[in-house]
Design an enzyme around this catalytic site. Structure first.
Site, PDB file in Angstrom:
ATOM      1  N   GLY A   1     -35.314   3.133 -38.939  1.00  0.00           N
ATOM      2  CA  GLY A   1     -35.847   4.349 -39.562  1.00  0.00           C
ATOM      3  C   GLY A   1     -36.511   5.272 -38.578  1.00  0.00           C
ATOM      4  O   GLY A   1     -36.531   6.495 -38.772  1.00  0.00           O
TER       5      GLY A   1
ATOM      6  N   ASN B   1     -30.328  -0.154 -36.013  1.00  0.00           N
ATOM      7  CA  ASN B   1     -30.015  -1.582 -35.835  1.00  0.00           C
ATOM      8  C   ASN B   1     -30.134  -2.384 -37.122  1.00  0.00           C
ATOM      9  O   ASN B   1     -30.378  -3.591 -37.101  1.00  0.00           O
ATOM     10  CB  ASN B   1     -30.941  -2.187 -34.773  1.00  0.00           C
ATOM     11  CG  ASN B   1     -32.406  -2.152 -35.194  1.00  0.00           C
ATOM     12  OD1 ASN B   1     -32.868  -1.186 -35.782  1.00  0.00           O
ATOM     13  ND2 ASN B   1     -33.138  -3.207 -34.888  1.00  0.00           N
ATOM     14  N   GLU B   2     -29.947  -1.724 -38.273  1.00  0.00           N
ATOM     15  CA  GLU B   2     -30.120  -2.399 -39.561  1.00  0.00           C
ATOM     16  C   GLU B   2     -29.269  -3.662 -39.686  1.00  0.00           C
ATOM     17  O   GLU B   2     -29.698  -4.642 -40.321  1.00  0.00           O
ATOM     18  CB  GLU B   2     -29.788  -1.434 -40.708  1.00  0.00           C
ATOM     19  CG  GLU B   2     -30.881  -0.442 -41.052  1.00  0.00           C
ATOM     20  CD  GLU B   2     -30.945   0.750 -40.122  1.00  0.00           C
ATOM     21  OE1 GLU B   2     -31.783   1.635 -40.359  1.00  0.00           O
ATOM     22  OE2 GLU B   2     -30.158   0.803 -39.153  1.00  0.00           O
TER      23      GLU B   2
ATOM     24  N   LEU C   1     -38.529   1.409 -40.968  1.00  0.00           N
ATOM     25  CA  LEU C   1     -39.011   1.101 -42.309  1.00  0.00           C
ATOM     26  C   LEU C   1     -39.856  -0.166 -42.304  1.00  0.00           C
ATOM     27  O   LEU C   1     -39.526  -1.146 -41.641  1.00  0.00           O
ATOM     28  CB  LEU C   1     -37.833   0.931 -43.272  1.00  0.00           C
ATOM     29  CG  LEU C   1     -36.898   2.132 -43.435  1.00  0.00           C
ATOM     30  CD1 LEU C   1     -35.839   1.830 -44.488  1.00  0.00           C
ATOM     31  CD2 LEU C   1     -37.672   3.401 -43.804  1.00  0.00           C
TER      32      LEU C   1
END
Length: 310
Positions: free
Chosen positions: A161, A185-186, A116
């Site tokens: 994303g 890996n957010e 993202l």
């Protein structure tokens, strides 16, 4: 942007026979399988291409296999523009009777998709955040619920994303390069993967591996990703495209209706969960992303990226 229909409703469109019921579809399947005889006088396959600013699509009308290449430099970030063009391209292929399978890959070396676009989530209005998140939802609903065979040919790193795009496909093949990594890996960015990211991940790697990976925000090297089942195969990068085409052909050798209905059976509950809670999920995202602590984390991350570039 209206909610995407679930896979079960897409398999047979009103007034349209399933692909497997059309003789030409069986002909395409036969042409894709080298062990089957070719029809006499078979014409050479025709290729059609269409492109927009972010995505290049090439459809081989002989095999019924399309290739969608991401071409949004420098790192194929999932911006609002990218997500919109991705959905438009995928919808065109879904509505094309000549297309039965899609290979997703990158036109940019060493990166599949960086995930993202952080700039879409930092310093914008609540209206923009809502529009952006709805586009993220739409992309996943369309890809995860596609009636076509979908294969990710991962020819570079694919965090966050980007990993979700790959997870949403039926099959994942990654270039055999230990420098390439993939994962949700957010947590490293101070944000939380939503429930439908989590559900998709759990369905691929299992609950324990997903729980540990999500909490730690892990990025797995290609060999590690293969070991935990995040990707199905590793191949040398120069063989990635051919291997992906062979996998799609193998899947298309089955009757479409059986494969599509099985896919719907396996994925429908996950799709329906987001459809039922879509507006709530958007509001949760807006509430979360507008917190000053989250905005501060994102600004710090963007500054870090700028320093790396310089």
């Amino acid at each position: 942007m209206a909610a995407a229909p679930t896979l079960a409703r897409r398999i047979v469109r009103p007034g349209v026979l399933p692909l497997c019921s059309r003789p030409q579809a069986w002909g395409r399947a036969a042409r894709m399988s080298p062990g089957l005889p070719r029809a006499p006088g078979l014409l050479l396959a025709q290729r059609r291409t269409f492109s927009n600013d972010k995505v290049l699509v090439e459809l081989d009308e002989g095999s019924g296999i399309a290739t969608m290449k991401f071409k949004s430099p420098p790192v194929n970030s999932l911006s609002l523009d990218f997500l919109t063009e991705f959905c438009i391209s995928l919808e065109k292929l879904e509505n094309d009777r000549g297309c039965r399978g899609v290979i997703f890959t990158s036109a940019i070396p060493k990166i599949f998709s960086s995930g993202l676009d952080i700039t879409e989530m930092c310093g914008k209005s609540t209206e923009h955040y809502g529009e952006f998140w709805r586009a993220v939802q739409e992309t996943w609903l369309r890809l995860y619920g596609s009636s076509m065979v979908t294969v990710a040919a991962i020819n570079g790193s694919s965090p966050a994303g980007g990993c979700l795009l790959a997870l949403s496909c039926d099959y994942r093949i990654m270039a055999e390069n230990p420098k390439f990594s993939i994962g949700l890996n957010e947590a490293q960015l101070g944000i939380v993967a939503p429930f439908w990211f989590k559900d998709t991940f759990v369905n691929v790697v299992g609950h324990r591996v997903a729980e540990r990976s999500l909490q730690l925000g892990c990025l797995h090297s290609a060999p590690e990703a293969h070991r935990i089942g995040l990707v199905d195969e590793l191949v040398p990068e120069e063989k990635l495209r051919d291997k992906a085409a062979a996998v799609v052909a193998q899947w298309l050798a089955l009757p479409d209706h059986a494969r599509q209905l099985t896919k719907s059976m396996m994925r429908k509950s996950v799709l329906d969960r987001l459809v039922a809670h879509r507006e709530e999920d958007i509001q949760n995202f807006i509430s979360f992303i507008t917190k000053e602590s989250i905005q501060k984390s994102l600004r710090m991350y963007m500054e870090m990226l700028k320093k790396k570039k310089s």
